[in-house]
Enzyme design. Structure first.
Site, PDB file in Angstrom:
ATOM      1  N   ASP A 280      19.167 -92.148  60.376  1.00  0.00           N
ATOM      2  CA  ASP A 280      19.605 -91.236  61.441  1.00  0.00           C
ATOM      3  C   ASP A 280      18.603 -90.101  61.589  1.00  0.00           C
ATOM      4  O   ASP A 280      17.918 -89.739  60.632  1.00  0.00           O
ATOM      5  CB  ASP A 280      21.001 -90.645  61.151  1.00  0.00           C
TER       6      ASP A 280
ATOM      7  N   TYR B   3      25.446 -96.743  81.030  1.00  0.00           N
ATOM      8  CA  TYR B   3      25.755 -96.982  79.616  1.00  0.00           C
ATOM      9  C   TYR B   3      26.507 -98.304  79.445  1.00  0.00           C
ATOM     10  O   TYR B   3      26.141 -99.154  78.628  1.00  0.00           O
ATOM     11  CB  TYR B   3      26.596 -95.810  79.100  1.00  0.00           C
TER      12      TYR B   3
HETATM   13  C1  UGA Z   1      33.200 -92.122  76.104  1.00  0.00           C
HETATM   14  C2  UGA Z   1      32.098 -93.140  76.126  1.00  0.00           C
HETATM   15  O1  UGA Z   1      31.534 -93.192  77.417  1.00  0.00           O
HETATM   16  C3  UGA Z   1      32.629 -94.489  75.729  1.00  0.00           C
HETATM   17  O2  UGA Z   1      31.609 -95.444  75.752  1.00  0.00           O
HETATM   18  C4  UGA Z   1      33.193 -94.383  74.344  1.00  0.00           C
HETATM   19  O3  UGA Z   1      33.683 -95.651  73.940  1.00  0.00           O
HETATM   20  C5  UGA Z   1      34.309 -93.367  74.363  1.00  0.00           C
HETATM   21  O4  UGA Z   1      33.800 -92.100  74.820  1.00  0.00           O
HETATM   22  C6  UGA Z   1      34.903 -93.196  73.004  1.00  0.00           C
HETATM   23  O5  UGA Z   1      35.076 -92.081  72.531  1.00  0.00           O
HETATM   24  O6  UGA Z   1      35.214 -94.241  72.415  1.00  0.00           O
HETATM   25  P1  UGA Z   1      35.219 -91.487  77.719  1.00  0.00           P
HETATM   26  O7  UGA Z   1      36.549 -91.884  77.182  1.00  0.00           O
HETATM   27  O8  UGA Z   1      35.123 -91.497  79.214  1.00  0.00           O
HETATM   28  O9  UGA Z   1      34.125 -92.465  77.117  1.00  0.00           O
HETATM   29  O10 UGA Z   1      34.768 -90.049  77.186  1.00  0.00           O
HETATM   30  P2  UGA Z   1      35.392 -88.596  77.185  1.00  0.00           P
HETATM   31  O11 UGA Z   1      34.269 -87.667  77.475  1.00  0.00           O
HETATM   32  O12 UGA Z   1      36.117 -88.375  75.919  1.00  0.00           O
HETATM   33  O13 UGA Z   1      36.364 -88.543  78.439  1.00  0.00           O
HETATM   34  C7  UGA Z   1      37.706 -88.984  78.427  1.00  0.00           C
HETATM   35  C8  UGA Z   1      38.387 -88.508  79.687  1.00  0.00           C
HETATM   36  O14 UGA Z   1      38.568 -87.089  79.602  1.00  0.00           O
HETATM   37  C9  UGA Z   1      37.605 -88.734  80.972  1.00  0.00           C
HETATM   38  O15 UGA Z   1      38.503 -89.077  81.994  1.00  0.00           O
HETATM   39  C10 UGA Z   1      36.980 -87.373  81.268  1.00  0.00           C
HETATM   40  O16 UGA Z   1      36.719 -87.172  82.635  1.00  0.00           O
HETATM   41  C11 UGA Z   1      38.104 -86.458  80.778  1.00  0.00           C
HETATM   42  N1  UGA Z   1      37.676 -85.077  80.404  1.00  0.00           N
HETATM   43  C12 UGA Z   1      36.606 -84.858  79.611  1.00  0.00           C
HETATM   44  C13 UGA Z   1      38.471 -84.006  80.823  1.00  0.00           C
HETATM   45  O17 UGA Z   1      39.475 -84.167  81.547  1.00  0.00           O
HETATM   46  N2  UGA Z   1      38.120 -82.723  80.443  1.00  0.00           N
HETATM   47  C14 UGA Z   1      37.049 -82.490  79.647  1.00  0.00           C
HETATM   48  O18 UGA Z   1      36.796 -81.297  79.336  1.00  0.00           O
HETATM   49  C15 UGA Z   1      36.267 -83.568  79.215  1.00  0.00           C
END
Ligand code: UGA
Length: 354
Positions: free
Chosen positions: A32, A164
């Site tokens: 890493d 991604y």
């Molecule tokens: C991310 C990665 O893109 C995936 O490949 C991965 O598998 C996943 O994290 C994971 O943790 O396993 P995602 O779930 O979209 O995917 O990532 P987050 O940034 O945690 O977002 C989750 C949801 O929360 C999304 O709908 C985003 O728009 C929302 N969000 C994020 C909020 O509503 N407020 C925030 O402050 C941040």
């Protein structure tokens, strides 16, 4: 089969996994660029840390000489997908593809971490975006459930957010295409939103930029700022306790024949929640633990939050029956417990900085 190479050993999943592997008596060679989470294991006699980029010819040669290689290294932060897609594609497809070639040559077993994001959006999500929402709510869960062989519904190539998912998907397809090399074997893991201590970073304290949702909400709580609900917080995720997730990898290692050339959803379908619900629960926990009033919430558009070109997965509901059938694995930890442990860990670690 007692020595394992772990690429990305210093990341969130990496540290939890390596700790468990050492506990089980494995010897681990880890790679890493980031070592700030490794303090607890850095001096373990069975752990050998390579503080360097894994992708030089010398390192690839060393890594692929191991019988088992676990590849976790990824740029997996949604804020990068539509802003730095060139980097996202090279680090999530081109670099691992070079490693795959070396593992094929040496006949190693590659356990590759893909993503639940390869599924993209649900049929319902697509229909809603097109302005023709489905109305049959009764069948919704059945249609939305993601099996390892479910179709993949990404946005157009112009919608950069899918860089991604496309890179990971292509790597998976590459692995499947290598079936003709009998000495090489692979296993693909599709993680569904693992949660736990040491996940991501708090901007301005131990990292810069925009982390994933848990750390974004914790950052807001620690700074007494409203929690941002992207597009109203309507999208849903299934959060998986990191300890359950690590046991899935252990189960893969314990079942090499059953895991051979297979892809597994690793997630917890019982722990589904939308982001507004997640924010509400975290605010309640924050008040219970600290005695302080939690800040409110604010809705922001995804374009405002992530920049133009951002599209989201509306829902990721995993079918994990294949992991149960072939590996005897299933998740056990509820969302309540997962959140209690994780929020408490974040508060213990960062509260003094707020
Ligand atoms: C991310 C990665 O893109 C995936 O490949 C991965 O598998 C996943 O994290 C994971 O943790 O396993 P995602 O779930 O979209 O995917 O990532 P987050 O940034 O945690 O977002 C989750 C949801 O929360 C999304 O709908 C985003 O728009 C929302 N969000 C994020 C909020 O509503 N407020 C925030 O402050 C941040």
């Amino acid at each position: 089969m007692n020595k394992i190479a772990v690429i990305g050993c210093g990341g969130f999943i990496g540290v939890h996994l390596v700790e468990r592997l050492l506990e089980l008596g494995y010897e681990v060679d880890g790679w890493d660029l980031d070592d700030h989470r490794l303090a607890m294991i850095r001096n373990h006699a069975q752990f050998h840390f390579h503080h360097t980029d894994y992708s030089s010819a010398h390192e690839i040669d060393d890594i692929s000489s191991h019988q088992i290689v676990i590849h976790l290294a990824a740029l997996c932060n949604p804020s990068l997908y539509n802003t730095q897609d060139e980097l996202v594609i090279s680090s999530n497809f081109m670099q691992p593809a070079t490693l795959v070639q070396a593992c094929v040559h040496k006949g190693s077993w590659l356990i590759f971490f893909s993503t639940c994001e390869v599924y993209g959006r649900t049929l319902h999500g697509h229909a809603e975006t097109a302005g023709v929402p489905f109305t049959n709510e009764l069948q919704r869960d059945q249609i939305d459930l993601l099996r390892e062989d479910s179709p993949i519904l990404l946005g157009s190539t112009e919608a950069r957010r899918w860089s991604y998912a496309s890179a990971k998907q292509l790597l998976e397809r590459y692995l499947i295409g290598l079936a003709g090399y009998p000495n090489f074997r692979w296993t693909v893991v599709r993680p569904f939103n693992f949660l736990g201590p040491a996940m991501d970073f708090i901007p301005g304290i131990d990292g810069e930029g925009l982390p994933r949702v848990m750390a974004c909400f914790m950052h807001a709580l620690l700074n007494n700022q409203p929690l941002s609900l992207v597009d109203g917080g309507k999208n849903r995720r299934c959060f998986t306790w990191i300890g359950d997730a690590v046991e899935a990898i252990v189960a893969i290692l314990e079942h090499p024949e059953k895991a051979r050339n297979q892809c597994f959803n690793i997630g917890n379908p019982q722990n589904e929640i939308d982001m507004r619900g997640l924010a509400e629960r975290m605010c309640v926990l924050y008040t219970q633990i600290t005695g302080k009033t939690a800040p409110g919430m604010v809705s922001v558009s995804s374009a405002e939050f992530y920049g133009a070109g951002y599209e989201d997965s509306d829902r990721r509901l995993p079918d994990v029956s294949k992991a149960l059938r072939l590996l005897g694995w299933k998740p056990h930890t509820s969302l309540d417990i997962t959140l209690q442990r994780t929020v408490k860990w974040f508060l213990d670690k960062y509260q003094e900085h707020s």
